[in-house]
Write a protein that holds these residues in place. Structure first.
Motif, PDB file in Angstrom:
ATOM      1  N   ALA A   1      -5.000   0.445   1.818  1.00  0.00           N
ATOM      2  CA  ALA A   1      -4.766   0.155   0.370  1.00  0.00           C
ATOM      3  C   ALA A   1      -4.260  -1.329   0.134  1.00  0.00           C
ATOM      4  CB  ALA A   1      -3.833   1.321  -0.252  1.00  0.00           C
ATOM      5  N   ALA A   2      -3.179  -1.696   1.029  1.00  0.00           N
ATOM      6  CA  ALA A   2      -2.904  -3.099   0.930  1.00  0.00           C
ATOM      7  C   ALA A   2      -3.979  -4.029   1.304  1.00  0.00           C
ATOM      8  CB  ALA A   2      -1.638  -3.072   1.901  1.00  0.00           C
ATOM      9  N   ALA A   3      -4.734  -3.719   2.032  1.00  0.00           N
ATOM     10  CA  ALA A   3      -5.635  -4.666   2.311  1.00  0.00           C
ATOM     11  C   ALA A   3      -7.086  -4.783   1.538  1.00  0.00           C
ATOM     12  CB  ALA A   3      -6.165  -4.492   3.830  1.00  0.00           C
TER      13      ALA A   3
ATOM     14  N   THR B   1      -5.230   6.394  -2.391  1.00  0.00           N
ATOM     15  CA  THR B   1      -4.049   5.671  -2.250  1.00  0.00           C
ATOM     16  C   THR B   1      -3.756   4.622  -3.469  1.00  0.00           C
ATOM     17  OG1 THR B   1      -5.331   4.350  -0.996  1.00  0.00           O
ATOM     18  CG2 THR B   1      -3.997   5.887   0.127  1.00  0.00           C
ATOM     19  N   VAL B   2      -2.683   3.944  -3.636  1.00  0.00           N
ATOM     20  CA  VAL B   2      -2.527   3.122  -4.567  1.00  0.00           C
ATOM     21  C   VAL B   2      -1.932   1.706  -3.643  1.00  0.00           C
ATOM     22  CG1 VAL B   2      -0.666   2.543  -6.120  1.00  0.00           C
ATOM     23  CG2 VAL B   2      -1.759   4.808  -6.111  1.00  0.00           C
ATOM     24  N   SER B   3      -2.451   0.844  -4.507  1.00  0.00           N
ATOM     25  CA  SER B   3      -1.808  -0.556  -4.062  1.00  0.00           C
ATOM     26  C   SER B   3      -1.152  -1.397  -5.159  1.00  0.00           C
ATOM     27  CB  SER B   3      -2.934  -1.593  -3.509  1.00  0.00           C
ATOM     28  OG  SER B   3      -3.883  -1.674  -4.644  1.00  0.00           O
ATOM     29  N   LEU B   4      -0.290  -1.988  -5.037  1.00  0.00           N
ATOM     30  CA  LEU B   4       0.748  -2.544  -6.104  1.00  0.00           C
ATOM     31  C   LEU B   4       0.813  -4.233  -5.490  1.00  0.00           C
ATOM     32  CD1 LEU B   4       3.885  -0.466  -6.393  1.00  0.00           C
ATOM     33  CD2 LEU B   4       1.784  -0.309  -7.895  1.00  0.00           C
ATOM     34  N   ALA B   5       0.231  -5.229  -6.331  1.00  0.00           N
ATOM     35  CA  ALA B   5       0.193  -6.546  -6.182  1.00  0.00           C
ATOM     36  C   ALA B   5       1.346  -7.204  -6.923  1.00  0.00           C
ATOM     37  CB  ALA B   5      -1.289  -6.869  -6.333  1.00  0.00           C
TER      38      ALA B   5
ATOM     39  N   GLY C   1       1.003  -1.183   0.084  1.00  0.00           N
ATOM     40  CA  GLY C   1       0.006   0.053   0.213  1.00  0.00           C
ATOM     41  C   GLY C   1       0.709   1.291  -0.136  1.00  0.00           C
ATOM     42  N   VAL C   2       0.330   2.279  -0.712  1.00  0.00           N
ATOM     43  CA  VAL C   2       1.250   3.570  -0.855  1.00  0.00           C
ATOM     44  C   VAL C   2       0.197   4.580  -0.935  1.00  0.00           C
ATOM     45  CG1 VAL C   2       2.632   4.712  -2.390  1.00  0.00           C
ATOM     46  CG2 VAL C   2       2.698   2.425  -2.504  1.00  0.00           C
ATOM     47  N   ASP C   3       0.646   5.689   0.203  1.00  0.00           N
ATOM     48  CA  ASP C   3      -0.019   6.779   0.254  1.00  0.00           C
ATOM     49  C   ASP C   3       1.069   7.787  -0.002  1.00  0.00           C
ATOM     50  OD1 ASP C   3      -1.513   9.213   0.893  1.00  0.00           O
ATOM     51  OD2 ASP C   3      -2.035   8.446   2.898  1.00  0.00           O
ATOM     52  N   ALA C   4       0.980   8.330  -1.157  1.00  0.00           N
ATOM     53  CA  ALA C   4       2.001   9.718  -1.589  1.00  0.00           C
ATOM     54  C   ALA C   4       1.301  10.867  -1.393  1.00  0.00           C
ATOM     55  CB  ALA C   4       2.499   9.248  -2.923  1.00  0.00           C
ATOM     56  N   GLY C   5       0.111  11.055  -1.101  1.00  0.00           N
ATOM     57  CA  GLY C   5      -0.400  12.446  -0.866  1.00  0.00           C
ATOM     58  C   GLY C   5      -1.198  12.579  -2.221  1.00  0.00           C
ATOM     59  N   THR C   6      -1.425  11.701  -2.957  1.00  0.00           N
ATOM     60  CA  THR C   6      -2.400  12.087  -4.085  1.00  0.00           C
ATOM     61  C   THR C   6      -3.765  12.387  -3.762  1.00  0.00           C
ATOM     62  OG1 THR C   6      -2.473   9.677  -4.509  1.00  0.00           O
ATOM     63  CG2 THR C   6      -1.007  10.893  -5.899  1.00  0.00           C
ATOM     64  N   ALA C   7      -4.408  13.398  -4.238  1.00  0.00           N
ATOM     65  CA  ALA C   7      -5.746  13.837  -3.909  1.00  0.00           C
ATOM     66  C   ALA C   7      -6.683  13.133  -4.721  1.00  0.00           C
ATOM     67  CB  ALA C   7      -5.716  15.344  -3.927  1.00  0.00           C
ATOM     68  N   THR C   8      -6.326  13.044  -6.038  1.00  0.00           N
ATOM     69  CA  THR C   8      -7.244  12.666  -7.030  1.00  0.00           C
ATOM     70  C   THR C   8      -7.171  11.376  -7.965  1.00  0.00           C
ATOM     71  OG1 THR C   8      -6.551  13.842  -9.011  1.00  0.00           O
ATOM     72  CG2 THR C   8      -7.906  15.270  -7.447  1.00  0.00           C
TER      73      THR C   8
ATOM     74  N   ASP D   1       5.592  -8.096 -15.498  1.00  0.00           N
ATOM     75  CA  ASP D   1       4.582  -7.505 -16.290  1.00  0.00           C
ATOM     76  C   ASP D   1       3.137  -8.064 -15.744  1.00  0.00           C
ATOM     77  OD1 ASP D   1       6.198  -6.749 -18.198  1.00  0.00           O
ATOM     78  OD2 ASP D   1       6.232  -8.884 -19.255  1.00  0.00           O
ATOM     79  N   GLY D   2       3.287  -8.983 -14.515  1.00  0.00           N
ATOM     80  CA  GLY D   2       1.849  -9.391 -14.102  1.00  0.00           C
ATOM     81  C   GLY D   2       1.420  -8.673 -13.082  1.00  0.00           C
ATOM     82  N   VAL D   3       1.994  -7.250 -12.839  1.00  0.00           N
ATOM     83  CA  VAL D   3       1.689  -6.833 -11.396  1.00  0.00           C
ATOM     84  C   VAL D   3       0.098  -6.059 -11.643  1.00  0.00           C
ATOM     85  CG1 VAL D   3       2.557  -4.501 -12.424  1.00  0.00           C
ATOM     86  CG2 VAL D   3       2.419  -4.668 -10.071  1.00  0.00           C
ATOM     87  N   PHE D   4      -0.663  -6.033 -10.607  1.00  0.00           N
ATOM     88  CA  PHE D   4      -1.521  -5.243 -10.538  1.00  0.00           C
ATOM     89  C   PHE D   4      -1.403  -3.844  -9.701  1.00  0.00           C
ATOM     90  CE2 PHE D   4      -3.274  -9.574 -11.155  1.00  0.00           C
ATOM     91  CZ  PHE D   4      -4.485  -9.562 -11.712  1.00  0.00           C
ATOM     92  N   ALA D   5      -2.030  -2.867 -10.296  1.00  0.00           N
ATOM     93  CA  ALA D   5      -1.821  -1.414  -9.747  1.00  0.00           C
ATOM     94  C   ALA D   5      -3.359  -0.994  -9.789  1.00  0.00           C
ATOM     95  CB  ALA D   5      -0.844  -0.623 -10.511  1.00  0.00           C
ATOM     96  N   CYS D   6      -3.582  -0.611  -8.391  1.00  0.00           N
ATOM     97  CA  CYS D   6      -5.124  -0.122  -8.204  1.00  0.00           C
ATOM     98  C   CYS D   6      -5.010   1.032  -7.516  1.00  0.00           C
ATOM     99  CB  CYS D   6      -5.906  -0.897  -7.611  1.00  0.00           C
ATOM    100  SG  CYS D   6      -5.974  -2.792  -8.347  1.00  0.00           S
ATOM    101  N   THR D   7      -5.888   1.979  -7.523  1.00  0.00           N
ATOM    102  CA  THR D   7      -6.286   3.175  -6.744  1.00  0.00           C
ATOM    103  C   THR D   7      -7.501   2.717  -5.898  1.00  0.00           C
ATOM    104  OG1 THR D   7      -7.940   3.964  -8.621  1.00  0.00           O
ATOM    105  CG2 THR D   7      -5.514   4.715  -8.740  1.00  0.00           C
ATOM    106  N   HIS D   8      -7.513   3.635  -4.628  1.00  0.00           N
ATOM    107  CA  HIS D   8      -8.477   3.552  -3.570  1.00  0.00           C
ATOM    108  C   HIS D   8      -8.557   4.834  -3.073  1.00  0.00           C
ATOM    109  CE1 HIS D   8      -7.418  -0.789  -3.867  1.00  0.00           C
ATOM    110  NE2 HIS D   8      -6.190  -0.259  -3.750  1.00  0.00           N
TER     111      HIS D   8
END
Length: 201
Positions: A105-107, A59-63, A15-22, A41-48
């Motif tokens: 985000a990680a959960a 926030t962002v999650s990187l699986a 989980g990543v919280d880099a202060g992104t607002a939108t 190549d198989g990474v999942f990157a999601c916003t929350h």
């Protein structure tokens, strides 16, 4: 975390919280990280989207595949700005409030989250058929807004606008579509959403 049945192997979610607002800012962050990090190549990157008493934002999650998690973690610590919160299992980095939202985000996936990067997304450019969309990506389910029971023929065409953001719904990566001009379908989310839409929580 064990990934859905369509993505083999075990994935670790950072989980990543880099202060992104939108959502737009979070999308830009994901694309920057994809360019900078040694991600498979198989990474999942999601916003929350989140809301706390102090603030709201995205926030962002990187699986990532389990064996890659340590290397990706170390890279994130060095490339993200000071004040970023990171969370991976019982590991954390950054200020406490940012770590707390990073843990959320990680959960989140695969129960929830809006996917920006996922296996097969590179194939979703221009106009594609429903069959190709389902066969060449990890998207599992298509829903037409306002007509949830409609079964789409494999030959139905989807105008991607090079912007396809499915969502995790109870472990199933689901894309919501709407009717478009010329008898086509299109993703519900359009490119570069207006701030009122992007900030909606």
């Amino acid at each position: 975390m064990t990934s859905p049945h369509h993505a083999s192997g075990v994935r670790s979610v950072i989980g990543v919280d880099a202060g992104t607002a939108t959502l737009r800012e979070a999308d830009h962050l994901i694309h920057r990280l994809l360019d900078q990090l040694s991600l498979a190549d198989g990474v999942f990157a999601c916003t929350h989207l989140f809301r706390t008493d102090e603030r709201r934002g995205t926030t962002v999650s990187l699986a990532v595949p389990g064996p890659d998690a340590d290397a990706v973690w170390q890279e994130l610590v060095h490339v993200l700005p000071k004040g970023t919160g990171l969370a991976l299992a019982d590991r954390s980095h950054g200020p406490g409030d940012a770590v707390d939202t990073a843990r959320l985000a990680a959960a989140a996936p695969p129960a929830s989250g809006r996917a920006v990067a996922y296996p097969g997304v590179a194939h979703l450019t221009g106009t594609v058929t429903v069959a190709d969309l389902l066969d060449r990506t990890v998207i599992e389910h298509l829903v037409v807004l306002g007509a949830p029971g409609v079964r789409l023929p494999p030959t139905a065409e989807v105008l991607t606008q090079d912007h396809v953001r499915p969502e995790w719904r109870d472990g199933v990566l689901t894309l919501t579509l709407v009717p478009a001009a010329g008898g086509l379908l299109a993703p519900f989310e359009v490119p570069n959403p207006t701030p009122c839409c992007a900030d909606h929580i």
